[in-house]
Design a protein around this motif. Structure first.
Motif, PDB file in Angstrom:
ATOM      1  N   ASP A  50       0.832  -1.253   0.000  1.00 45.03           N
ATOM      2  CA  ASP A  50      -0.140   0.031   0.032  1.00 45.03           C
ATOM      3  C   ASP A  50       0.799   1.173  -0.080  1.00 45.03           C
ATOM      4  O   ASP A  50       2.263   1.097  -0.192  1.00 45.03           O
ATOM      5  CB  ASP A  50      -0.906  -0.149   1.063  1.00 45.03           C
ATOM      6  CG  ASP A  50      -0.312   0.010   2.548  1.00 45.03           C
ATOM      7  OD1 ASP A  50       0.838   0.282   2.648  1.00 45.03           O
ATOM      8  OD2 ASP A  50      -0.863  -0.355   3.548  1.00 45.03           O
ATOM      9  N   ILE A  51       0.083   2.404   0.292  1.00 43.77           N
ATOM     10  CA  ILE A  51       0.962   3.550   0.017  1.00 43.77           C
ATOM     11  C   ILE A  51       2.064   3.895   1.150  1.00 43.77           C
ATOM     12  O   ILE A  51       3.101   4.607   0.850  1.00 43.77           O
ATOM     13  CB  ILE A  51       0.121   4.833   0.140  1.00 43.77           C
ATOM     14  CG1 ILE A  51       0.843   6.244  -0.220  1.00 43.77           C
ATOM     15  CG2 ILE A  51      -0.551   4.883   1.532  1.00 43.77           C
ATOM     16  CD1 ILE A  51      -0.465   7.435  -0.227  1.00 43.77           C
ATOM     17  N   ASP A  52       2.035   2.994   2.162  1.00 41.32           N
ATOM     18  CA  ASP A  52       2.942   3.043   3.314  1.00 41.32           C
ATOM     19  C   ASP A  52       3.972   1.933   3.229  1.00 41.32           C
ATOM     20  O   ASP A  52       4.858   1.958   4.061  1.00 41.32           O
ATOM     21  CB  ASP A  52       2.327   2.966   4.666  1.00 41.32           C
ATOM     22  CG  ASP A  52       1.464   4.477   4.922  1.00 41.32           C
ATOM     23  OD1 ASP A  52       1.959   5.505   4.576  1.00 41.32           O
ATOM     24  OD2 ASP A  52       0.409   4.225   5.472  1.00 41.32           O
ATOM     25  N   GLY A  53       3.803   1.013   2.160  1.00 42.20           N
ATOM     26  CA  GLY A  53       4.618   0.113   2.131  1.00 42.20           C
ATOM     27  C   GLY A  53       4.236  -1.277   2.991  1.00 42.20           C
ATOM     28  O   GLY A  53       4.977  -2.169   2.924  1.00 42.20           O
ATOM     29  N   HIS A  54       3.148  -1.275   3.202  1.00 40.49           N
ATOM     30  CA  HIS A  54       2.613  -2.528   4.040  1.00 40.49           C
ATOM     31  C   HIS A  54       2.037  -3.427   3.251  1.00 40.49           C
ATOM     32  O   HIS A  54       1.391  -3.288   2.033  1.00 40.49           O
ATOM     33  CB  HIS A  54       1.535  -2.173   5.056  1.00 40.49           C
ATOM     34  CG  HIS A  54       2.271  -1.234   6.274  1.00 40.49           C
ATOM     35  ND1 HIS A  54       1.572  -0.137   6.505  1.00 40.49           N
ATOM     36  CD2 HIS A  54       3.021  -1.527   7.347  1.00 40.49           C
ATOM     37  CE1 HIS A  54       2.508   0.555   7.278  1.00 40.49           C
ATOM     38  NE2 HIS A  54       3.277  -0.362   7.737  1.00 40.49           N
ATOM     39  N   PHE A  55       2.202  -4.625   3.417  1.00 44.14           N
ATOM     40  CA  PHE A  55       1.484  -5.867   2.800  1.00 44.14           C
ATOM     41  C   PHE A  55       1.198  -7.054   3.610  1.00 44.14           C
ATOM     42  O   PHE A  55       1.603  -7.175   4.522  1.00 44.14           O
ATOM     43  CB  PHE A  55       2.381  -6.234   1.681  1.00 44.14           C
ATOM     44  CG  PHE A  55       3.553  -6.900   2.101  1.00 44.14           C
ATOM     45  CD1 PHE A  55       4.048  -8.405   2.199  1.00 44.14           C
ATOM     46  CD2 PHE A  55       4.924  -6.130   2.492  1.00 44.14           C
ATOM     47  CE1 PHE A  55       4.934  -9.023   2.644  1.00 44.14           C
ATOM     48  CE2 PHE A  55       6.050  -6.833   2.768  1.00 44.14           C
ATOM     49  CZ  PHE A  55       6.040  -8.002   3.081  1.00 44.14           C
ATOM     50  N   LYS A  56       0.408  -7.982   3.063  1.00 39.47           N
ATOM     51  CA  LYS A  56       0.066  -8.979   3.619  1.00 39.47           C
ATOM     52  C   LYS A  56       0.356 -10.228   2.567  1.00 39.47           C
ATOM     53  O   LYS A  56      -0.218  -9.961   1.703  1.00 39.47           O
ATOM     54  CB  LYS A  56      -1.336  -9.136   4.272  1.00 39.47           C
ATOM     55  CG  LYS A  56      -1.494  -8.281   5.498  1.00 39.47           C
ATOM     56  CD  LYS A  56      -3.113  -8.284   6.115  1.00 39.47           C
ATOM     57  CE  LYS A  56      -3.353  -7.643   6.997  1.00 39.47           C
ATOM     58  NZ  LYS A  56      -4.880  -7.428   7.662  1.00 39.47           N
ATOM     59  N   ILE A  57       0.751 -11.555   2.972  1.00 46.43           N
ATOM     60  CA  ILE A  57       0.979 -12.458   2.070  1.00 46.43           C
ATOM     61  C   ILE A  57       0.974 -13.888   2.874  1.00 46.43           C
ATOM     62  O   ILE A  57       1.564 -14.061   3.818  1.00 46.43           O
ATOM     63  CB  ILE A  57       2.098 -12.425   1.219  1.00 46.43           C
ATOM     64  CG1 ILE A  57       2.068 -13.420  -0.101  1.00 46.43           C
ATOM     65  CG2 ILE A  57       3.287 -12.443   1.847  1.00 46.43           C
ATOM     66  CD1 ILE A  57       2.914 -12.987  -1.008  1.00 46.43           C
ATOM     67  N   PRO A  58       0.265 -14.786   2.497  1.00 49.00           N
ATOM     68  CA  PRO A  58       0.642 -16.079   3.192  1.00 49.00           C
ATOM     69  C   PRO A  58       1.888 -16.860   2.734  1.00 49.00           C
ATOM     70  O   PRO A  58       2.504 -16.592   1.599  1.00 49.00           O
ATOM     71  CB  PRO A  58      -0.694 -16.995   2.100  1.00 49.00           C
ATOM     72  CG  PRO A  58      -0.919 -16.300   0.833  1.00 49.00           C
ATOM     73  CD  PRO A  58      -0.777 -14.825   1.247  1.00 49.00           C
ATOM     74  N   ALA A  59       2.443 -17.500   3.754  1.00 49.63           N
ATOM     75  CA  ALA A  59       3.870 -17.843   3.769  1.00 49.63           C
ATOM     76  C   ALA A  59       3.986 -19.068   4.757  1.00 49.63           C
ATOM     77  O   ALA A  59       3.479 -18.850   5.919  1.00 49.63           O
ATOM     78  CB  ALA A  59       4.869 -16.801   3.964  1.00 49.63           C
ATOM     79  N   LYS A  60       5.025 -19.971   4.670  1.00 48.92           N
ATOM     80  CA  LYS A  60       5.301 -20.633   5.662  1.00 48.92           C
ATOM     81  C   LYS A  60       6.935 -21.008   5.625  1.00 48.92           C
ATOM     82  O   LYS A  60       7.586 -20.296   4.562  1.00 48.92           O
ATOM     83  CB  LYS A  60       4.748 -22.377   5.259  1.00 48.92           C
ATOM     84  CG  LYS A  60       5.212 -22.749   3.718  1.00 48.92           C
ATOM     85  CD  LYS A  60       4.537 -24.241   3.694  1.00 48.92           C
ATOM     86  CE  LYS A  60       5.085 -24.870   2.229  1.00 48.92           C
ATOM     87  NZ  LYS A  60       4.491 -24.020   1.162  1.00 48.92           N
ATOM     88  N   LEU A  61       7.376 -21.536   6.546  1.00 48.97           N
ATOM     89  CA  LEU A  61       8.894 -21.706   6.547  1.00 48.97           C
ATOM     90  C   LEU A  61       9.452 -22.189   5.275  1.00 48.97           C
ATOM     91  O   LEU A  61       9.000 -23.123   4.540  1.00 48.97           O
ATOM     92  CB  LEU A  61       9.085 -22.795   7.856  1.00 48.97           C
ATOM     93  CG  LEU A  61      10.477 -22.852   8.135  1.00 48.97           C
ATOM     94  CD1 LEU A  61      11.234 -21.766   8.834  1.00 48.97           C
ATOM     95  CD2 LEU A  61      10.871 -24.228   9.111  1.00 48.97           C
ATOM     96  N   SER A  62      10.567 -21.565   4.945  1.00 48.81           N
ATOM     97  CA  SER A  62      11.534 -21.711   3.752  1.00 48.81           C
ATOM     98  C   SER A  62      10.831 -21.371   2.562  1.00 48.81           C
ATOM     99  O   SER A  62      11.587 -21.684   1.380  1.00 48.81           O
ATOM    100  CB  SER A  62      11.919 -23.434   3.846  1.00 48.81           C
ATOM    101  OG  SER A  62      12.513 -23.743   4.946  1.00 48.81           O
ATOM    102  N   ASP A  63       9.588 -20.805   2.594  1.00 45.81           N
ATOM    103  CA  ASP A  63       9.201 -20.052   1.391  1.00 45.81           C
ATOM    104  C   ASP A  63      10.089 -18.946   0.696  1.00 45.81           C
ATOM    105  O   ASP A  63      10.789 -18.197   1.612  1.00 45.81           O
ATOM    106  CB  ASP A  63       7.805 -19.752   1.419  1.00 45.81           C
ATOM    107  CG  ASP A  63       6.776 -20.548   1.547  1.00 45.81           C
ATOM    108  OD1 ASP A  63       6.945 -22.006   1.254  1.00 45.81           O
ATOM    109  OD2 ASP A  63       5.485 -20.181   1.621  1.00 45.81           O
ATOM    110  N   THR A  64      10.040 -18.748  -0.614  1.00 41.39           N
ATOM    111  CA  THR A  64      11.027 -17.818  -1.022  1.00 41.39           C
ATOM    112  C   THR A  64      10.043 -16.472  -1.337  1.00 41.39           C
ATOM    113  O   THR A  64       9.105 -16.827  -2.451  1.00 41.39           O
ATOM    114  CB  THR A  64      11.681 -18.437  -2.263  1.00 41.39           C
ATOM    115  OG1 THR A  64      12.631 -19.314  -1.859  1.00 41.39           O
ATOM    116  CG2 THR A  64      12.699 -17.147  -2.755  1.00 41.39           C
TER     117      THR A  64
END
Length: 265
Positions: A50-64
């Motif tokens: 977003d405009i402030d550089g924030h984000f959300k994303i699904p991830a797990k251990l060792s994901d790239t």
């Protein structure tokens, strides 16, 4: 019972390893941090900041995770256990500088004036040959040489006392010879010739000569005038090879040092 515990432990480890969380993140940089692409290459998930550089994303251990933007250098981050435990990630991006190829306008200059002039595409200046008129191609005379020529040249003139028939000769050369002006001008021409030759020899050979024949810098100019005062200076140095000129300078160098010693005593 032991077998059951081992199996449960293995499945528990696999579940923890494969657990996917919603990772909160923030981008930091000096420039615009909105609409930066955040890609989970392992899970094939995608989002933007977003405009402030924030984000959300699904991830797990060792994901790239890959962070991509046209104004920033590409960056990849592997999700560690610390990131999983904190459920947050902080990423700093470096600006990408687009370096343009070198553009050369015209020819490359080498620094050698004569070489650069020869390589130029410019047209040669028009001279008297181009327009069909006579011109002088020799070495221009010095002021003293011109004065000597004028002082010693007999210039017959048309006309006379018999109805304009006949001619006359200027007596200026005779007067100049009697008064000594012609002789004075000849001596001046010789002095200027020696001065010019001395400066040429000095400019061409001084560096090499004093490298093997040391002399205080304050005395070097005086040394060359000492050489020019020799009656044989022009004979040994004009239109001669550098080797012959250096032999003459070496001879005068010994005499010059001897004179310095005599003056000290």
């Amino acid at each position: 019972m032991k077998t059951l515990l081992v199996v449960v432990g293995v499945f528990g480890f696999q579940e923890a390893f494969s657990q996917t969380i919603e990772l909160l993140g923030r981008i930091a940089s000096n420039g615009d941090i909105e609409n930066i692409h955040v890609i989970n290459n392992t899970a094939q998930a995608f989002t933007i900041t977003d405009i402030d550089g924030h984000f959300k994303i699904p991830a797990k251990l060792s994901d790239t995770l890959t962070f991509s933007s046209i104004q920033y250098k590409l960056k990849e981050v592997v999700v560690t256990q610390t990131i999983i435990d904190n459920e947050a990630i902080f990423v700093t991006l470096n600006e990408h500088i687009n370096e343009l190829d070198e553009v050369i306008v015209g020819k490359i200059l080498t620094g050698d004036l004569f070489s650069d002039i020869r390589n130029m595409d410019a047209n040669a200046p028009i001279d008297f040959y181009d327009v069909g008129i006579p011109g002088f191609t020799g070495t221009p005379a010095t002021q003293s040489e011109r004065r000597l020529s004028e002082a010693s040249k007999f210039s017959p003139k048309a006309g006379g006392s018999l109805g304009g028939v006949g001619g006359s000769v200027s007596i200026a050369p005779l007067i100049n010879a009697i008064t000594g002006r012609t002789k004075m001008l000849k001596n001046r021409v010789k002095i200027e010739e020696k001065e010019s030759l001395m400066q040429t020899i000095k400019g061409r050979l001084a560096s090499d000569f004093f490298a093997s024949n040391p002399l205080d810098e304050s005395l070097q100019a005086d040394f060359f005038y000492f050489c020019a005062d020799d009656p044989n200076f022009v004979k040994h140095c004009k239109n001669q090879t550098d080797f012959k000129a250096l032999i003459f300078l070496r001879m005068k160098y010994k005499q010059y040092l001897a004179n310095l010693e005599d003056n000290k005593n």
